[in-house]
Design a protein around this motif. Sequence first.
Motif, PDB file in Angstrom:
ATOM      1  N   HIS A  69      -4.645  -4.857 -15.202  1.00 34.06           N
ATOM      2  CA  HIS A  69      -3.510  -5.625 -14.687  1.00 34.06           C
ATOM      3  C   HIS A  69      -2.255  -5.324 -15.496  1.00 34.06           C
ATOM      4  O   HIS A  69      -1.174  -5.132 -14.936  1.00 34.06           O
ATOM      5  CB  HIS A  69      -3.853  -7.109 -14.722  1.00 34.06           C
ATOM      6  CG  HIS A  69      -2.843  -7.968 -14.050  1.00 34.06           C
ATOM      7  ND1 HIS A  69      -2.124  -8.904 -14.734  1.00 34.06           N
ATOM      8  CD2 HIS A  69      -2.414  -8.027 -12.775  1.00 34.06           C
ATOM      9  CE1 HIS A  69      -1.293  -9.514 -13.907  1.00 34.06           C
ATOM     10  NE2 HIS A  69      -1.441  -9.000 -12.714  1.00 34.06           N
ATOM     11  N   ASN A  73       1.141  -3.480 -14.146  1.00 29.20           N
ATOM     12  CA  ASN A  73       2.418  -4.187 -14.263  1.00 29.20           C
ATOM     13  C   ASN A  73       3.435  -3.428 -15.104  1.00 29.20           C
ATOM     14  O   ASN A  73       4.603  -3.355 -14.736  1.00 29.20           O
ATOM     15  CB  ASN A  73       2.175  -5.571 -14.863  1.00 29.20           C
ATOM     16  CG  ASN A  73       3.384  -6.447 -14.789  1.00 29.20           C
ATOM     17  OD1 ASN A  73       4.234  -6.276 -13.929  1.00 29.20           O
ATOM     18  ND2 ASN A  73       3.483  -7.395 -15.696  1.00 29.20           N
ATOM     19  N   LYS A 111       3.071  -3.997  -2.290  1.00 30.96           N
ATOM     20  CA  LYS A 111       1.844  -4.704  -2.691  1.00 30.96           C
ATOM     21  C   LYS A 111       2.021  -5.344  -4.063  1.00 30.96           C
ATOM     22  O   LYS A 111       1.595  -6.482  -4.276  1.00 30.96           O
ATOM     23  CB  LYS A 111       0.660  -3.744  -2.717  1.00 30.96           C
ATOM     24  CG  LYS A 111       0.172  -3.332  -1.354  1.00 30.96           C
ATOM     25  CD  LYS A 111      -0.972  -2.342  -1.477  1.00 30.96           C
ATOM     26  CE  LYS A 111      -1.325  -1.757  -0.123  1.00 30.96           C
ATOM     27  NZ  LYS A 111      -2.345  -0.698  -0.250  1.00 30.96           N
ATOM     28  N   ASP A 115       1.876  -9.314  -4.789  1.00 30.62           N
ATOM     29  CA  ASP A 115       0.963  -9.872  -5.785  1.00 30.62           C
ATOM     30  C   ASP A 115       1.693 -10.572  -6.919  1.00 30.62           C
ATOM     31  O   ASP A 115       1.070 -11.147  -7.803  1.00 30.62           O
ATOM     32  CB  ASP A 115       0.074  -8.767  -6.365  1.00 30.62           C
ATOM     33  CG  ASP A 115      -0.914  -8.224  -5.342  1.00 30.62           C
ATOM     34  OD1 ASP A 115      -1.150  -8.897  -4.320  1.00 30.62           O
ATOM     35  OD2 ASP A 115      -1.449  -7.121  -5.578  1.00 30.62           O
ATOM     36  N   LEU A 117       3.560  -9.081  -9.185  1.00 34.44           N
ATOM     37  CA  LEU A 117       3.600  -8.264 -10.390  1.00 34.44           C
ATOM     38  C   LEU A 117       4.985  -7.704 -10.675  1.00 34.44           C
ATOM     39  O   LEU A 117       5.286  -7.345 -11.813  1.00 34.44           O
ATOM     40  CB  LEU A 117       2.585  -7.120 -10.279  1.00 34.44           C
ATOM     41  CG  LEU A 117       1.129  -7.568 -10.147  1.00 34.44           C
ATOM     42  CD1 LEU A 117       0.229  -6.376  -9.931  1.00 34.44           C
ATOM     43  CD2 LEU A 117       0.713  -8.333 -11.391  1.00 34.44           C
TER      44      LEU A 117
END
Length: 134
Positions: A69, A73, A111, A115, A117
């Motif tokens: 993650h 990011n 996306k 999300d 991010l």
Amino acid sequence: MFDSTTPKNRQIAIVLAFASMATPIAGFHKFYLGQPGWGLVYLLLSWTPIPHIAAAIEAVWYLTQDDTHFGTNSNSLLPDRAIGQSPHLANALLRTHPVATISESIRELDKLRADGLISEYEFEQKRRQWLDRA
């Protein structure tokens, strides 16, 4: 100061964020993550508690993320990273399949935005960079 083309290490970002929280000068982690604008804002506001509190929140946020993650990011926001590590490869792909490559990259950015991010501003900035390359 820091190379913006190399992948960033989550543990280093955590240590730098905690250092920004504990020292009189804040913003080390922003420079490391390739966000010099935010690093400068943190430096200019170092005399207030605002950047120190923000650095503490970000340090905890980095701690709660897994490496995947965090990598998504902080490492894939560079436009060339969306289609490969090499700028030469990115340019070659854009010359051979510009519409498909750009549209796929914009979908991936969308996306990330969906999300949570990346922000709407970051999405729009990267989208414009991709469209200007076409």
